[in-house]
Design a protein around this motif. Structure first.
Motif, PDB file in Angstrom:
ATOM      1  N   HIS A 101       0.842  -1.193   0.000  1.00 43.01           N
ATOM      2  CA  HIS A 101       0.000   0.000   0.000  1.00 43.01           C
ATOM      3  C   HIS A 101       0.882   1.250   0.000  1.00 43.01           C
ATOM      4  N   ASP A 135       0.323   4.408   0.155  1.00 33.94           N
ATOM      5  CA  ASP A 135       0.028   5.466   1.130  1.00 33.94           C
ATOM      6  C   ASP A 135       0.557   5.103   2.519  1.00 33.94           C
ATOM      7  N   LEU A 136       0.459   3.842   2.900  1.00 31.13           N
ATOM      8  CA  LEU A 136       1.021   3.416   4.189  1.00 31.13           C
ATOM      9  C   LEU A 136       2.547   3.480   4.168  1.00 31.13           C
ATOM     10  N   ASP A 158       3.505   7.039   4.609  1.00 28.08           N
ATOM     11  CA  ASP A 158       3.348   7.435   6.015  1.00 28.08           C
ATOM     12  C   ASP A 158       4.553   7.003   6.836  1.00 28.08           C
ATOM     13  N   THR A 175       1.832   4.861  12.364  1.00 31.55           N
ATOM     14  CA  THR A 175       1.005   4.792  11.155  1.00 31.55           C
ATOM     15  C   THR A 175      -0.289   4.049  11.451  1.00 31.55           C
ATOM     16  N   GLY A 176      -0.168   2.915  12.110  1.00 28.88           N
ATOM     17  CA  GLY A 176      -1.364   2.149  12.468  1.00 28.88           C
ATOM     18  C   GLY A 176      -2.290   2.934  13.378  1.00 28.88           C
ATOM     19  N   PHE A 224      -2.498   6.309  13.762  1.00 30.73           N
ATOM     20  CA  PHE A 224      -3.102   7.455  13.084  1.00 30.73           C
ATOM     21  C   PHE A 224      -4.187   7.028  12.102  1.00 30.73           C
ATOM     22  N   ARG A 225      -3.992   5.885  11.465  1.00 36.29           N
ATOM     23  CA  ARG A 225      -4.985   5.407  10.504  1.00 36.29           C
ATOM     24  C   ARG A 225      -6.202   4.784  11.180  1.00 36.29           C
ATOM     25  N   ALA A 226      -6.007   4.172  12.348  1.00 37.41           N
ATOM     26  CA  ALA A 226      -7.088   3.446  13.006  1.00 37.41           C
ATOM     27  C   ALA A 226      -7.980   4.346  13.854  1.00 37.41           C
ATOM     28  N   TRP A 274       2.977  13.623  10.033  1.00 39.10           N
ATOM     29  CA  TRP A 274       1.962  12.830   9.347  1.00 39.10           C
ATOM     30  C   TRP A 274       0.825  13.715   8.827  1.00 39.10           C
ATOM     31  N   LYS A 275       0.367  14.645   9.638  1.00 39.23           N
ATOM     32  CA  LYS A 275      -0.769  15.494   9.266  1.00 39.23           C
ATOM     33  C   LYS A 275      -0.405  16.465   8.134  1.00 39.23           C
ATOM     34  N   ARG A 281       2.110  16.115   6.026  1.00 40.83           N
ATOM     35  CA  ARG A 281       2.681  15.396   4.868  1.00 40.83           C
ATOM     36  C   ARG A 281       4.009  15.997   4.438  1.00 40.83           C
TER      37      ARG A 281
END
Length: 169
Positions: free
Chosen positions: A30, A32-33, A36, A55-56, A58-60, A151-152, A154
């Motif tokens: 992936h 995008d991951l 990240d 990453t996990g 922020f995505r979850a 992360w936010k 980018r």
């Protein structure tokens, strides 16, 4: 009796290695991951494990601000008080997942030596008379804030980015 225990430990280690490979394969599939993790690893003291964990996270979780992430992870200080007494020292809330907090704490130990923003915070707190453990807890929260900001927005990590923006404004 010791041999079955050793075999069990070897089996569990193999299962952990297998899970790590599956996680890395999933991230590699992936883009995008993968991006990240790459962005997060631009922060000094954030390696593969912290990058994957954050990453996990922020995505979850639907967390909008770095303070929310720090609170979720139990890295926010709480005052120890009972009625009118405020004699106790403040401590971390420790409300979130302990394993993630422990991993971040060890990353903060590294960050105090290699990350200029975290190092500045740590030294400032020690100069104010805070204990080393208290300063490391705050450094863990700072590392989470840096991860969230990278992360936010980018954008890869830039030392002193927040201070430089404040001076320009």
């Amino acid at each position: 009796m010791q041999r079955p225990v050793e075999e069990g430990i070897v089996f569990l280690q193999q299962q952990l290695d297998k899970l790590d490979r599956e996680i890395h394969d999933h991230i590699d599939r992936h883009p995008d991951l993968k991006e990240d993790c790459s962005l997060l690893q631009s922060i000094p003291a954030v390696g593969e494990r912290i990058g994957t964990l954050m990453t996990g996270l922020f995505r979850a979780k639907a967390l909008d601000r770095a303070e929310q992430v720090a609170a979720y992870l139990g890295l926010t200080p709480i005052e120890r008080q009972s009625g009118t007494s405020v004699l106790g020292r403040s401590r971390l809330s420790k409300a979130g997942p302990a394993k993630v907090r422990a991993t971040l704490f060890m990353a903060a130990v590294v960050a105090v030596r290699h990350n200029p923003d975290v190092k500045a915070l740590y030294e400032r707190l020690l100069a104010k008379g805070k204990s080393k453990m208290s300063a490391l807890g705050a450094s863990s929260a700072k590392l989470v804030q840096l991860c969230f900001g990278v992360w936010k927005n980018r954008m890869p990590y830039q030392a002193g980015f927040a201070q430089n923006r404040a001076k320009k404004a």
